[in-house]
Design a protein around this motif. Structure first.
Motif, PDB file in Angstrom:
ATOM      1  N   PRO A 120     -11.711  20.959 -19.082  1.00 59.14           N
ATOM      2  CA  PRO A 120     -12.976  20.249 -18.880  1.00 59.14           C
ATOM      3  C   PRO A 120     -13.076  19.672 -17.465  1.00 59.14           C
ATOM      4  O   PRO A 120     -12.121  19.078 -16.953  1.00 59.14           O
ATOM      5  CB  PRO A 120     -12.934  19.135 -19.935  1.00 59.14           C
ATOM      6  N   GLY A 121     -14.223  19.866 -16.839  1.00 61.47           N
ATOM      7  CA  GLY A 121     -14.465  19.339 -15.504  1.00 61.47           C
ATOM      8  C   GLY A 121     -14.249  20.344 -14.394  1.00 61.47           C
ATOM      9  O   GLY A 121     -14.776  20.174 -13.286  1.00 61.47           O
ATOM     10  N   VAL A 122     -13.490  21.405 -14.665  1.00 64.10           N
ATOM     11  CA  VAL A 122     -13.221  22.392 -13.610  1.00 64.10           C
ATOM     12  C   VAL A 122     -14.504  23.073 -13.166  1.00 64.10           C
ATOM     13  O   VAL A 122     -14.775  23.208 -11.962  1.00 64.10           O
ATOM     14  CB  VAL A 122     -12.176  23.430 -14.078  1.00 64.10           C
ATOM     15  N   LEU A 123     -15.308  23.528 -14.104  1.00 64.29           N
ATOM     16  CA  LEU A 123     -16.539  24.241 -13.745  1.00 64.29           C
ATOM     17  C   LEU A 123     -17.469  23.360 -12.929  1.00 64.29           C
ATOM     18  O   LEU A 123     -18.051  23.805 -11.937  1.00 64.29           O
ATOM     19  CB  LEU A 123     -17.253  24.724 -15.015  1.00 64.29           C
ATOM     20  N   GLU A 124     -17.610  22.105 -13.330  1.00 58.28           N
ATOM     21  CA  GLU A 124     -18.511  21.195 -12.621  1.00 58.28           C
ATOM     22  C   GLU A 124     -18.040  20.929 -11.194  1.00 58.28           C
ATOM     23  O   GLU A 124     -18.844  20.711 -10.290  1.00 58.28           O
ATOM     24  CB  GLU A 124     -18.638  19.878 -13.378  1.00 58.28           C
ATOM     25  N   CYS A 125     -16.731  20.939 -10.984  1.00 58.82           N
ATOM     26  CA  CYS A 125     -16.174  20.662  -9.650  1.00 58.82           C
ATOM     27  C   CYS A 125     -15.998  21.929  -8.811  1.00 58.82           C
ATOM     28  O   CYS A 125     -15.792  21.835  -7.597  1.00 58.82           O
ATOM     29  CB  CYS A 125     -14.807  19.981  -9.780  1.00 58.82           C
ATOM     30  N   TRP A 126     -16.090  23.100  -9.439  1.00 55.38           N
ATOM     31  CA  TRP A 126     -15.751  24.353  -8.783  1.00 55.38           C
ATOM     32  C   TRP A 126     -16.658  24.612  -7.569  1.00 55.38           C
ATOM     33  O   TRP A 126     -17.875  24.502  -7.649  1.00 55.38           O
ATOM     34  CB  TRP A 126     -15.865  25.507  -9.767  1.00 55.38           C
ATOM     35  N   GLY A 127     -16.013  24.916  -6.462  1.00 59.16           N
ATOM     36  CA  GLY A 127     -16.726  25.201  -5.225  1.00 59.16           C
ATOM     37  C   GLY A 127     -17.079  23.965  -4.427  1.00 59.16           C
ATOM     38  O   GLY A 127     -17.569  24.070  -3.296  1.00 59.16           O
ATOM     39  N   LYS A 128     -16.831  22.810  -5.003  1.00 56.22           N
ATOM     40  CA  LYS A 128     -17.177  21.554  -4.343  1.00 56.22           C
ATOM     41  C   LYS A 128     -15.921  20.740  -4.046  1.00 56.22           C
ATOM     42  O   LYS A 128     -15.569  20.516  -2.892  1.00 56.22           O
ATOM     43  CB  LYS A 128     -18.154  20.759  -5.215  1.00 56.22           C
ATOM     44  N   THR A 129     -15.230  20.303  -5.095  1.00 55.88           N
ATOM     45  CA  THR A 129     -13.958  19.589  -4.910  1.00 55.88           C
ATOM     46  C   THR A 129     -12.807  20.267  -5.648  1.00 55.88           C
ATOM     47  O   THR A 129     -11.648  19.893  -5.442  1.00 55.88           O
ATOM     48  CB  THR A 129     -14.077  18.116  -5.384  1.00 55.88           C
ATOM     49  N   ALA A 130     -13.099  21.233  -6.502  1.00 59.97           N
ATOM     50  CA  ALA A 130     -12.087  22.135  -7.054  1.00 59.97           C
ATOM     51  C   ALA A 130     -12.263  23.448  -6.296  1.00 59.97           C
ATOM     52  O   ALA A 130     -13.300  24.105  -6.417  1.00 59.97           O
ATOM     53  CB  ALA A 130     -12.275  22.333  -8.553  1.00 59.97           C
ATOM     54  N   ILE A 131     -11.266  23.816  -5.504  1.00 53.93           N
ATOM     55  CA  ILE A 131     -11.449  24.860  -4.501  1.00 53.93           C
ATOM     56  C   ILE A 131     -10.274  25.834  -4.538  1.00 53.93           C
ATOM     57  O   ILE A 131      -9.248  25.576  -5.157  1.00 53.93           O
ATOM     58  CB  ILE A 131     -11.573  24.234  -3.100  1.00 53.93           C
ATOM     59  N   HIS A 132     -10.456  26.965  -3.856  1.00 54.54           N
ATOM     60  CA  HIS A 132      -9.424  28.001  -3.910  1.00 54.54           C
ATOM     61  C   HIS A 132      -8.735  28.267  -2.587  1.00 54.54           C
ATOM     62  O   HIS A 132      -7.652  28.843  -2.567  1.00 54.54           O
ATOM     63  CB  HIS A 132     -10.036  29.320  -4.407  1.00 54.54           C
ATOM     64  N   CYS A 133      -9.345  27.869  -1.454  1.00 53.76           N
ATOM     65  CA  CYS A 133      -8.863  28.363  -0.165  1.00 53.76           C
ATOM     66  C   CYS A 133      -8.713  27.250   0.864  1.00 53.76           C
ATOM     67  O   CYS A 133      -9.707  26.631   1.262  1.00 53.76           O
ATOM     68  CB  CYS A 133      -9.835  29.418   0.366  1.00 53.76           C
ATOM     69  N   PRO A 134      -7.483  26.996   1.343  1.00 53.46           N
ATOM     70  CA  PRO A 134      -7.306  25.968   2.375  1.00 53.46           C
ATOM     71  C   PRO A 134      -7.936  26.338   3.712  1.00 53.46           C
ATOM     72  O   PRO A 134      -8.257  25.463   4.507  1.00 53.46           O
ATOM     73  CB  PRO A 134      -5.784  25.849   2.497  1.00 53.46           C
ATOM     74  N   TYR A 135      -8.137  27.625   3.957  1.00 53.19           N
ATOM     75  CA  TYR A 135      -8.783  28.031   5.205  1.00 53.19           C
ATOM     76  C   TYR A 135     -10.286  27.773   5.163  1.00 53.19           C
ATOM     77  O   TYR A 135     -10.906  27.488   6.182  1.00 53.19           O
ATOM     78  CB  TYR A 135      -8.505  29.511   5.494  1.00 53.19           C
ATOM     79  N   CYS A 136     -10.870  27.875   3.978  1.00 49.43           N
ATOM     80  CA  CYS A 136     -12.315  27.645   3.830  1.00 49.43           C
ATOM     81  C   CYS A 136     -12.650  26.161   3.705  1.00 49.43           C
ATOM     82  O   CYS A 136     -13.727  25.737   4.111  1.00 49.43           O
ATOM     83  CB  CYS A 136     -12.841  28.374   2.594  1.00 49.43           C
ATOM     84  N   HIS A 137     -11.742  25.367   3.120  1.00 51.48           N
ATOM     85  CA  HIS A 137     -12.072  23.989   2.775  1.00 51.48           C
ATOM     86  C   HIS A 137     -11.062  22.944   3.262  1.00 51.48           C
ATOM     87  O   HIS A 137     -11.345  21.746   3.231  1.00 51.48           O
ATOM     88  CB  HIS A 137     -12.199  23.843   1.250  1.00 51.48           C
ATOM     89  N   GLY A 138      -9.879  23.388   3.668  1.00 51.26           N
ATOM     90  CA  GLY A 138      -8.787  22.456   3.909  1.00 51.26           C
ATOM     91  C   GLY A 138      -9.039  21.422   4.990  1.00 51.26           C
ATOM     92  O   GLY A 138      -8.635  20.269   4.861  1.00 51.26           O
ATOM     93  N   TYR A 139      -9.713  21.825   6.062  1.00 50.98           N
ATOM     94  CA  TYR A 139      -9.936  20.886   7.165  1.00 50.98           C
ATOM     95  C   TYR A 139     -10.782  19.707   6.714  1.00 50.98           C
ATOM     96  O   TYR A 139     -10.527  18.558   7.102  1.00 50.98           O
ATOM     97  CB  TYR A 139     -10.614  21.606   8.330  1.00 50.98           C
TER      98      TYR A 139
END
Length: 294
Positions: A120-139
């Motif tokens: 629960p909560g993963v879908l709602e956070c996905w792409g925003k604060t639940a992420i897959h890529c440190p190169y896309c979001h890490g900075y």
């Protein structure tokens, strides 16, 4: 609208649009069939893409469509490809609307499906604060209290990769660890082996990871690796080979194992980014045009 084309591009996001631009500029009659459901629709900002860093991925795609469709040789429809038959130079493609198209070449730019964990909560956070890529979001989340959901042989590398971006990293295994816990904890990473009950959030903004024993670990970002699978069943249905990781097998030209059928973007690689997909589509568009000359 015409129904016979030089090339049909299945998938109208970054890779498909990029391939179609090359083909349109090469005077090739090209049809883009787009289902209109990009995998990054939940992501508010795209990063690591020069000239577009920090822009909305949906806005980037919309501007790209406008530019690509300015070429009179390129057409686009919102539909789903359901059938593909024929052979190199004479493909026949059917869609959900019942329309049939023909093409000499076909490009799959159909992306991947993100199989998210049933938490629960993963879908709602996905792409925003639940992420897959440190190169896309890490900075953007550097230095923040960050979680990583992982429990396999990649743990040592991934904890070092993400640990380079924050000193506050917690590794969640969601069950007994399958690695040397002492080694990871010795590197300064906190390891939590309890089952995860939910991601506590406000409108997709992560607040804490709640565990089965009642522990709540305050966090603002959470990395996870979804189970990836092909979004479109057609390539496999016509005989295109998948590699051992489930990606479409292509050669240096982007050609699949079926003559006349090419693939570009996420469906071919784990290197998932707007920049990579765009470059991949550009290359495959050129290779398809070259194939039409033979």
């Amino acid at each position: 609208m015409r129904t016979n084309f030089d090339v049909i591009v299945i998938g109208g996001s970054y890779a498909g649009l990029s391939a179609a631009m090359v083909l349109g500029r090469s005077l090739r009659h090209t049809l883009i069939i787009d289902g209109g459901d990009p995998c990054n629709k939940r992501t508010p900002y795209a990063h690591n893409f020069i000239t577009h860093d920090g822009e909305s991925p949906l806005e980037i795609a919309a501007r790209a469509r406008e530019q690509v469709l300015a070429y009179e040789y390129v057409s686009r429809i919102e539909d789903q490809a359901t059938e593909l038959d024929g052979e190199d130079g004479a493909f026949i493609l059917g869609t959900t609307t019942g329309t049939t198209y023909t093409a000499k070449k076909v490009v799959f730019a159909t992306g991947l499906h993100d199989g998210l964990p049933d938490i629960p909560g993963v879908l709602e956070c996905w792409g925003k604060t639940a992420i897959h890529c440190p190169y896309c979001h890490g900075y953007e989340i550097r230095g923040q209290p960050t979680g990583l959901l992982l429990n396999n042989d990649h743990v040592p590398f991934m904890t070092r990769l993400i640990g380079n971006l924050t000193d506050e990293l917690t590794l969640f295994t969601n069950g007994p660890a399958n690695f040397d816990v002492q080694e990871i904890e010795g590197s300064g990473v906190r390891v939590m082996q309890q089952s995860i009950d939910e991601l506590q959030h406000e409108d997709g903004n992560l607040r804490a990871v709640c565990l089965a024993d009642g522990t709540a670990v305050p966090l603002t970002a959470f990395y996870l690796h979804p189970h990836l699978s092909q979004r479109c069943a057609l390539p496999e249905a016509v005989g295109c080979t998948l590699d051992e990781d489930g990606f479409l097998q292509v050669d240096d030209r982007g050609l699949t194992t079926i003559a006349g059928i090419y693939a570009a973007g996420d469906c071919t690689t784990m290197m998932r980014s707007v920049a990579y997909a765009t470059g991949s589509g550009n290359k495959v568009g050129a290779m398809v045009n070259a194939g039409l000359l033979l």
